[in-house]
Design an enzyme around this catalytic site. Structure first.
Site, PDB file in Angstrom:
ATOM      1  N   LEU A  35       0.767  -1.250  -0.035  1.00  0.00           N
ATOM      2  CA  LEU A  35      -0.056   0.145   0.125  1.00  0.00           C
ATOM      3  C   LEU A  35       0.677   1.212  -0.102  1.00  0.00           C
ATOM      4  O   LEU A  35       0.559   2.338   0.610  1.00  0.00           O
ATOM      5  CB  LEU A  35      -0.938  -0.134   1.216  1.00  0.00           C
ATOM      6  CG  LEU A  35      -2.045  -0.972   1.163  1.00  0.00           C
ATOM      7  CD1 LEU A  35      -2.783  -1.202   2.587  1.00  0.00           C
ATOM      8  CD2 LEU A  35      -2.817  -0.857  -0.102  1.00  0.00           C
ATOM      9  N   ALA A  36       2.023   1.315  -0.906  1.00  0.00           N
ATOM     10  CA  ALA A  36       2.448   2.690  -1.185  1.00  0.00           C
ATOM     11  C   ALA A  36       1.594   3.248  -2.063  1.00  0.00           C
ATOM     12  O   ALA A  36       0.333   2.939  -2.212  1.00  0.00           O
ATOM     13  CB  ALA A  36       3.814   2.562  -2.031  1.00  0.00           C
ATOM     14  N   VAL A  37       1.780   4.516  -2.676  1.00  0.00           N
ATOM     15  CA  VAL A  37       0.917   5.147  -3.271  1.00  0.00           C
ATOM     16  C   VAL A  37       0.293   4.558  -4.538  1.00  0.00           C
ATOM     17  O   VAL A  37      -1.095   4.762  -4.520  1.00  0.00           O
ATOM     18  CB  VAL A  37       1.576   6.667  -3.838  1.00  0.00           C
ATOM     19  CG1 VAL A  37       0.822   7.207  -4.530  1.00  0.00           C
ATOM     20  CG2 VAL A  37       2.190   7.449  -2.594  1.00  0.00           C
ATOM     21  N   ASN A  57      -0.699  -4.792   4.198  1.00  0.00           N
ATOM     22  CA  ASN A  57       0.359  -4.217   3.990  1.00  0.00           C
ATOM     23  C   ASN A  57       1.628  -4.660   5.029  1.00  0.00           C
ATOM     24  O   ASN A  57       1.173  -4.841   6.280  1.00  0.00           O
ATOM     25  CB  ASN A  57       0.497  -2.651   3.953  1.00  0.00           C
ATOM     26  CG  ASN A  57       1.607  -1.953   3.665  1.00  0.00           C
ATOM     27  OD1 ASN A  57       2.151  -2.136   2.403  1.00  0.00           O
ATOM     28  ND2 ASN A  57       2.484  -1.179   4.448  1.00  0.00           N
ATOM     29  N   SER A  59       3.577  -3.005   6.842  1.00  0.00           N
ATOM     30  CA  SER A  59       3.414  -1.924   8.022  1.00  0.00           C
ATOM     31  C   SER A  59       1.947  -1.501   8.121  1.00  0.00           C
ATOM     32  O   SER A  59       1.129  -0.954   7.285  1.00  0.00           O
ATOM     33  CB  SER A  59       4.253  -0.532   7.810  1.00  0.00           C
ATOM     34  OG  SER A  59       3.969  -0.038   6.367  1.00  0.00           O
ATOM     35  N   SER A 155       0.641   1.116 -16.159  1.00  0.00           N
ATOM     36  CA  SER A 155       1.093   2.528 -16.366  1.00  0.00           C
ATOM     37  C   SER A 155       0.039   3.657 -16.334  1.00  0.00           C
ATOM     38  O   SER A 155      -1.089   3.348 -16.383  1.00  0.00           O
ATOM     39  CB  SER A 155       1.479   2.497 -18.004  1.00  0.00           C
ATOM     40  OG  SER A 155       2.370   4.027 -18.325  1.00  0.00           O
ATOM     41  N   GLY A 156       0.621   4.693 -15.944  1.00  0.00           N
ATOM     42  CA  GLY A 156      -0.101   6.156 -15.559  1.00  0.00           C
ATOM     43  C   GLY A 156       0.381   6.605 -14.348  1.00  0.00           C
ATOM     44  O   GLY A 156      -0.478   7.547 -13.971  1.00  0.00           O
ATOM     45  N   LYS A 209       5.132  -3.711 -20.984  1.00  0.00           N
ATOM     46  CA  LYS A 209       5.517  -2.590 -20.266  1.00  0.00           C
ATOM     47  C   LYS A 209       6.725  -2.112 -19.849  1.00  0.00           C
ATOM     48  O   LYS A 209       7.078  -0.941 -20.138  1.00  0.00           O
ATOM     49  CB  LYS A 209       4.856  -2.898 -18.741  1.00  0.00           C
ATOM     50  CG  LYS A 209       5.198  -1.720 -17.809  1.00  0.00           C
ATOM     51  CD  LYS A 209       4.495  -0.584 -18.200  1.00  0.00           C
ATOM     52  CE  LYS A 209       4.471   0.428 -16.675  1.00  0.00           C
ATOM     53  NZ  LYS A 209       5.534   0.739 -16.314  1.00  0.00           N
ATOM     54  N   HIS A 212       7.157  -0.280 -23.519  1.00  0.00           N
ATOM     55  CA  HIS A 212       6.534   0.928 -23.120  1.00  0.00           C
ATOM     56  C   HIS A 212       7.281   1.973 -22.490  1.00  0.00           C
ATOM     57  O   HIS A 212       7.339   3.072 -22.756  1.00  0.00           O
ATOM     58  CB  HIS A 212       5.072   0.803 -22.384  1.00  0.00           C
ATOM     59  CG  HIS A 212       4.602   2.149 -21.614  1.00  0.00           C
ATOM     60  ND1 HIS A 212       5.065   2.682 -20.716  1.00  0.00           N
ATOM     61  CD2 HIS A 212       3.372   2.703 -22.186  1.00  0.00           C
ATOM     62  CE1 HIS A 212       4.259   3.734 -20.174  1.00  0.00           C
ATOM     63  NE2 HIS A 212       3.268   3.808 -21.354  1.00  0.00           N
ATOM     64  N   ASN A 213       8.123   1.567 -21.288  1.00  0.00           N
ATOM     65  CA  ASN A 213       8.958   2.490 -20.844  1.00  0.00           C
ATOM     66  C   ASN A 213      10.081   2.909 -21.690  1.00  0.00           C
ATOM     67  O   ASN A 213      10.541   4.222 -21.610  1.00  0.00           O
ATOM     68  CB  ASN A 213       9.305   1.926 -19.165  1.00  0.00           C
ATOM     69  CG  ASN A 213       8.221   1.965 -18.522  1.00  0.00           C
ATOM     70  OD1 ASN A 213       7.150   1.804 -18.773  1.00  0.00           O
ATOM     71  ND2 ASN A 213       8.759   1.908 -17.201  1.00  0.00           N
ATOM     72  N   GLU A 216       8.629   5.455 -23.883  1.00  0.00           N
ATOM     73  CA  GLU A 216       8.900   6.743 -22.854  1.00  0.00           C
ATOM     74  C   GLU A 216       9.886   7.463 -22.831  1.00  0.00           C
ATOM     75  O   GLU A 216      10.099   8.748 -23.006  1.00  0.00           O
ATOM     76  CB  GLU A 216       8.207   6.501 -21.548  1.00  0.00           C
ATOM     77  CG  GLU A 216       8.107   7.581 -20.518  1.00  0.00           C
ATOM     78  CD  GLU A 216       7.389   6.741 -19.160  1.00  0.00           C
ATOM     79  OE1 GLU A 216       8.034   7.208 -18.143  1.00  0.00           O
ATOM     80  OE2 GLU A 216       6.666   5.959 -19.132  1.00  0.00           O
ATOM     81  N   LYS A 289      14.844   4.188 -13.009  1.00  0.00           N
ATOM     82  CA  LYS A 289      14.395   3.044 -12.199  1.00  0.00           C
ATOM     83  C   LYS A 289      14.911   1.875 -13.043  1.00  0.00           C
ATOM     84  O   LYS A 289      14.738   0.810 -12.265  1.00  0.00           O
ATOM     85  CB  LYS A 289      13.155   3.152 -11.700  1.00  0.00           C
ATOM     86  CG  LYS A 289      12.747   4.360 -10.898  1.00  0.00           C
ATOM     87  CD  LYS A 289      11.215   3.995 -10.759  1.00  0.00           C
ATOM     88  CE  LYS A 289      10.684   5.364  -9.536  1.00  0.00           C
ATOM     89  NZ  LYS A 289       9.397   5.117  -8.817  1.00  0.00           N
TER      90      LYS A 289
END
Length: 495
Positions: A35-37, A57, A59, A155-156, A209, A212-213, A216, A289
């Protein structure tokens, strides 16, 4: 005790009434761990589309935060769990769990943790940016336990995850069918079509993906070079740059998310000081990344030329050497005189050069996907790849409709550049493209992406390259032999 009977789902992916009557408590349709962003937003997206979801999660604080967000954003059907066993038991069978954790070892440890409580027929979906061989390995490992596994590119960014991303799932078809109603509802929608489809076997979704990157990376490098030329050669200030990019974003060729946000970036004043624009105070070092590097590694593995994307990666490496560049600027000299060209001419030529180079970047990406798909028998539909990139994702652009049309008209199209529509565009714009690359070279401005794209175009369009000399050299020093133009077979001579 006999195992609980699996729930049955109706045609919309909801729990069938008869199955609900058989259950003593309400179970979630799907689970999400991590449950990061991105994880929080994707979980809320699923819940907002009416699919009850359980979340967990490592934490517990992020679990509580996500539950609070679900309540604040409309009492969404989301339940949080601090214990993994309780989390897994809260999901209807056959269970489907999306994991959104850091790639690499954290994915392996999360799979190990979850699989302690999963049963045969359950499914794990890794939604992170993962190196595709890792997904293949995990799929084989879980297959021995009877657990299904999918690797799914998302993606997005955080905004897309919350309101509709482009989803690229690859794994067993039965695994996709389990969650298809959810994915197709939560993905971005363009022309009443979801920006997702079944890519192919495990690993294929991660691969698409990854490419795709890579595209990008190429897009962003080309835009940066266009900015540099407009600023250095045409003398445009930020207000003018914003106007130019905003105008370009209204055209069929360049209407895209990246062009749109570029026009907005140029208008942003410094948020920490009272004067100046923020873009001018951002250090010229680009982070990454790893997915761009994977793309170039794969291009080499598949023997596919990917010069635009490789140039973009090199551009990021060079930007990271800031201190060296500052030192070199006092030692190495550029041209003493630079050409003078009218501002309006430069703007028009940069637009054409940017579009032409962009076609090359997409051509390279599609060629790489096809090469891998053919080698691994994935059967990836390139037309559908273009379709699902039209919304939700970072490279979304209007001209993807035309790329879709090109591969629909000819699924075996060897290269996007020779599609009749795109070849016409390239032929019409090559003069402007050459003028801009020449202007940049004469002005001492590095344009690795624009130049690499032009070289890609020129190499591909020539029926004969100087590779004959290179092969002669290989035979001279290594006895590697060569083929001839006038007869079949392999030959070697004593040079």
């Amino acid at each position: 005790a006999a195992p609980d009977p699996p729930l049955r789902y109706d045609s919309l992916g909801g729990i069938a009434a008869s199955s609900m009557a058989e259950e003593s408590s309400e179970l979630s349709r799907i689970g999400l761990y991590g449950l990061a962003v991105m994880g929080q937003n994707f979980a809320l997206n699923i819940a907002e589309h009416g699919f009850p979801i359980s979340v967990c999660n490592r934490s517990p604080g992020k679990v509580d935060t996500t539950v609070a967000r679900a309540e604040a954003e409309g009492n969404l059907p989301l339940k949080g769990f601090h214990e993994v066993e309780d989390f897994v038991k809260s999901i209807a069978k056959p269970r489907a769990i999306v994991i959104l954790v850091m790639a690499g070892a954290p994915v392996d440890s999360t799979i190990e943790l979850l699989s302690n409580y999963l049963e045969e027929g359950d499914c794990i979906i890794d939604g992170g940016n993962e190196w595709y061989p890792n997904s293949v390995r995990r799929g084989e490992m879980l297959k021995e336990k009877g657990i299904l596994f999918m690797g799914m590119g998302i993606s997005g960014g955080e905004e897309g995850a919350r309101h509709g991303p482009s989803l690229m799932p690859g794994g067993p078809k039965e695994a996709y069918d389990m969650v298809a109603p959810i994915l197709e509802s939560c993905a971005a929608q363009v022309d009443n079509e979801p920006c997702t489809f079944y890519i192919g076997p495990v690993g294929s979704g991660n691969y698409v993906k990854m490419v795709h990157n890579g595209i990008e990376y190429g897009d962003m490098q080309l835009i940066a070079e266009a900015y540099d030329i407009l600023k250095q050669c045409a003398g445009l200030g930020n207000d003018e740059l914003a106007e130019v990019f905003a105008a370009w974003n209204q055209t069929e060729e360049l209407d895209s998310f990246l062009i749109e946000i570029t026009s907005i970036i140029f208008t942003k004043k410094d948020d920490l000081e009272d004067d100046g624009y923020l873009v001018d105070k951002i250090l010229d070092k680009t982070g990454m990344k790893g997915t761009g590097r994977w793309t170039i590694q794969e291009a080499a593995e598949q023997s596919v030329a990917a010069s635009t994307m490789a140039a973009a990666l090199d551009g990021r490496y060079m930007s990271a050497r800031k201190d060296e560049r500052v030192t070199a600027s006092a030692i190495l000299e550029g041209p003493s005189q630079v050409p003078s060209v009218a501002k309006e001419q430069i703007i028009a030529d940069v637009k054409d050069a940017l579009y032409a180079a962009k076609i090359c970047s997409y051509a390279q990406g599609m060629s790489l996907i096809r090469a891998a798909s053919d080698k691994m028998n994935w059967g990836i539909n390139l037309s559908e790849c273009a379709r699902i990139w039209r919304g939700g994702c970072i490279i979304r652009a209007r001209f993807l409709d035309r790329i879709r049309a090109a591969f629909t008209a000819d699924p075996k199209l060897p290269n996007l550049m020779i599609d009749p529509a795109f070849s016409s565009d390239l032929n019409q714009r090559q003069a402007a493209w050459r003028r801009i690359v020449s202007l940049a070279v004469a002005s001492g401005i590095a344009v690795p992406g624009l130049a690499a794209s032009l070289n890609y175009f020129d190499s591909y369009r020539r029926p004969r390259l100087p590779a004959n000399l290179t092969q002669a050299q290989r035979d001279f020093f290594g006895g590697h032999s060569y083929e001839r133009t006038d007869r079949s077979g392999n030959f070697h001579c004593e040079w």
